[in-house]
Scaffold this active site. Structure first.
Site, PDB file in Angstrom:
ATOM      1  N   CYS A 382       0.839  -1.202   0.000  1.00 48.63           N
ATOM      2  CA  CYS A 382       0.000   0.000   0.000  1.00 48.63           C
ATOM      3  C   CYS A 382       0.878   1.258   0.000  1.00 48.63           C
ATOM      4  CB  CYS A 382      -0.995  -0.039   1.148  1.00 48.63           C
ATOM      5  SG  CYS A 382      -2.439   0.978   0.779  1.00 48.63           S
ATOM      6  N   HIS A 508      -3.628  -4.998   0.184  1.00 48.09           N
ATOM      7  CA  HIS A 508      -3.018  -5.572   1.402  1.00 48.09           C
ATOM      8  C   HIS A 508      -3.178  -7.097   1.374  1.00 48.09           C
ATOM      9  CE1 HIS A 508      -2.695  -1.826   3.908  1.00 48.09           C
ATOM     10  NE2 HIS A 508      -3.593  -1.407   3.041  1.00 48.09           N
ATOM     11  N   GLU A 510      -1.830  -9.191   3.172  1.00 56.84           N
ATOM     12  CA  GLU A 510      -1.736  -9.775   4.523  1.00 56.84           C
ATOM     13  C   GLU A 510      -3.102 -10.091   5.131  1.00 56.84           C
ATOM     14  OE1 GLU A 510      -1.055  -6.680   3.683  1.00 56.84           O
ATOM     15  OE2 GLU A 510      -1.524  -5.226   5.263  1.00 56.84           O
TER      16      GLU A 510
HETATM   17  N1  GLN Z   1      -1.866   6.772   2.545  1.00 58.03           N
HETATM   18  C1  GLN Z   1      -2.002   5.983   1.371  1.00 58.03           C
HETATM   19  C2  GLN Z   1      -3.337   6.182   0.692  1.00 58.03           C
HETATM   20  O1  GLN Z   1      -4.288   6.613   1.299  1.00 58.03           O
HETATM   21  C3  GLN Z   1      -1.756   4.505   1.667  1.00 58.03           C
HETATM   22  C4  GLN Z   1      -2.699   3.918   2.647  1.00 58.03           C
HETATM   23  C5  GLN Z   1      -2.230   2.600   3.231  1.00 58.03           C
HETATM   24  O2  GLN Z   1      -1.031   2.315   3.244  1.00 58.03           O
HETATM   25  N2  GLN Z   1      -3.136   1.810   3.756  1.00 58.03           N
HETATM   26  O3  GLN Z   1      -3.470   5.889  -0.462  1.00 58.03           O
END
Ligand code: GLN
Length: 538
Positions: A382, A508, A510
């Site tokens: 992410c 994600h 995970e």
């Molecule tokens: N801050 C980033 C976004 O909003 C990544 C978010 C995250 O890592 N969950 O796109």
């Protein structure tokens, strides 16, 4: 079979692991062939934990249907392989919101709206919602907080009423703590007695007591607790510290927790739970001798719960690769060109963590440049993937001011930018791109090979995305966009194929990794890390 409701409450102190006990029970009941689900009721007023800082409540877990949930739902999924949804996590805030909406609609017209019966009725309706689908034999409900808290009173009162209504179809498990006083070398049962008394005062008699302890609780002490607390001696179970949470289902089964619950719910236990796949995992875990060392670069390194699902996914992947996981947390705020070599050289692989905001971001770029130049297996998740893209833009594409508009709204090279549908969003709660989305993978990519397929579905939680206008330039410079959303074309996965393992996912992975079905990308990452570690040795 009528749906049975199991309630799990906690007393004495918080952090006793109600989530692990609930998950272990669900694990055993599932292994006996029952259809089980677990839900958590949290007494705080936030609508969901999505707006909570990890310092407050650890990781925010995301369900397939896009609910930002308590991290215990992660345990539920990892222990049971059963998907949770928005219905599995309800807060006081959600309950009140729904009651107040009904009041405004006129549903209670003429009546005074009160905690009892309106709030408790709403809680009861939510407790039974999953059970009423007819899909489950057992609904396990974990009540967050500690008995005696002001916040949890309406929940406890609802459990009291439900117990009365459900009769035999309801079992109450109370989890308490038995402290060991080192100076006296004694275990103390008084806090447990008090805690049960507190429950009894609000009208709940627990059927089963689970005692968290660091030392073995002798039989006579359990008998004493049974006597004082009105439970049968065989229903006083100890939950002693074990080296891995994944052993708790076994320690619970050894003391017949599953049978006890069945009998108390009026079901005759037959045979034994089918534990073979779980035992296979535990055997691998115990047999693993050699270590794989992974560095996790993030800004919440002092919090063990902030990256819970990543820790567990790595642990599962290491275990299936016959390795012990050594996870080193590396504080991104402390990482710089001067110390990166020393900090990252011992690593077999590096994870660049998800996150929000500017703090610690420069350290992530330092780590990424070092990992890329030293060809270390690297996994960006992410925000970690977004940083991977930015670092590549700055140091390979030659765009020194490249950034995400999250960090610098005026960057001349917005390689990561706010998603179109996010531009009109003003509310913070529940408004990110959330939940599972399909992703098509390039069949020639490492990622597709790792998954063994070209269509996957993984969970998201973000507002920003890869800016497609730069795609050609990235691909010409060696970073490929190998995973795309089939409907929107959003870039979900990037990969530098000429590196050993240099992959970033906007999603994600995970969240979907469980003990019995570890996530393939984590398995492949650990495999690459092991191979690199071996190479380094020679
Ligand atoms: N801050 C980033 C976004 O909003 C990544 C978010 C995250 O890592 N969950 O796109």
């Amino acid at each position: 079979m009528e749906t049975k409701y199991i309630f799990v409450t906690g007393g004495v102190v918080s952090s006793l692991g109600k989530g692990i006990i609930s998950s272990s029970l669900a694990n055993l009941l599932k292994a006996r062939g029952y259809r089980v689900t677990i839900q958590k009721f949290d007494p705080y007023i936030n609508i969901d934990p999505g707006t909570l800082n990890p310092y407050e409540h650890g990781e925010c877990y995301v369900t397939v249907d896009g609910h930002e949930a308590d991290l215990d739902l992660g345990h539920y999924e990892r222990f049971t392989d059963i998907s949770t949804t928005r219905a599995n996590n309800v807060t006081t805030g959600r309950i009140y919101q729904s009651v107040i909406d009904k009041e405004r609609r006129g549903d209670y017209l003429g009546k005074t709206v009160q905690i009892v019966p309106h709030i408790t009725d709403e809680i009861k309706r939510n407790v039974k919602a999953l059970g009423n689908t007819g899909k489950f034999d057992f609904v396990i409900t974990e009540i967050g907080g500690t008995v005696g808290d002001i916040e949890s009173l309406p929940f406890i009162e609802s459990v009291r009423q439900l117990r009365w209504e459900l009769g035999k179809n309801c079992v109450c498990i109370h989890l308490t703590y038995v402290p060991f006083i080192a100076a006296a070398k004694e275990l103390k049962t008084k806090p447990t007695q008090h805690s049960v008394k507190q429950l009894q005062e609000v009208g709940i008699q627990p059927d089963i007591l689970v005692l968290r302890t660091e030392h073995h609780i002798p039989q006579d002490m359990r008998k004493k607790i049974a006597l004082f607390c009105n439970v049968s001696p065989d229903a006083v179970i100890q939950s002693i510290d074990v080296p891995s949470i994944y052993k708790v289902p076994l320690t619970m089964h050894e003391q017949h927790l599953d049978e006890l619950v069945l009998r108390k719910a009026g079901v005759t236990p037959e045979g034994e739970p089918h534990m073979a796949p779980w035992l296979h995992f535990l055997e691998k875990m115990d047999a693993a001798q050699e270590v794989v060392t992974i560095g996790l670069v993030g800004k919440y390194v002092e919090l063990q719960d902030a990256y819970k699902s990543i820790n567990e996914a790595l642990f599962q992947a290491a275990t299936y690769n016959d390795r012990k996981l050594k996870l080193k947390f590396i504080h991104s705020e402390k990482l710089n060109q001067g110390n990166v070599d020393e900090m990252l050289s011992p690593m077999d692989g590096v994870i660049i963590a998800p996150g929000f905001g500017q703090r610690g971001i420069e350290g992530k770029f330092v780590a990424l440049q070092w990992c890329r130049e030293h060809d270390v297996p690297t996994f960006g998740i992410c925000l970690g993937m977004q940083c991977m893209v930015i670092e590549y833009a700055r140091n390979v594409l030659g765009l020194p001011e490249a950034n995400s508009t999250e960090m610098d709204p005026h960057t001349p090279d917005n390689v990561i930018d706010l998603m179109e549908e996010q531009k009109s969003v003003t509310d913070k709660g529940g408004t990110m791109r959330l939940g599972a989305y399909e992703c098509r993978l390039d069949p020639n990519s490492k990622v597709a090979k790792a998954y063994g397929k070209t269509t996957v579905k993984e969970r998201h939680r973000h507002r920003f995305e890869f800016n497609d206008e730069y795609r050609e330039r990235f691909e010409a410079a060696g970073m490929n966009c190998v995973g795309l959303n089939p409907e929107t074309g959003l870039v979900e996965v990037v990969e530098v194929p000429e590196k050993r393992w240099f992959i970033g996912t906007q999603y994600h992975p995970e969240y979907s990794s469980t003990v019995l079905h570890p996530n393939p990308l984590f398995l492949d990452f650990i495999k690459a890390a092991i191979a690199y570690g071996e190479e380094k040795k020679h």
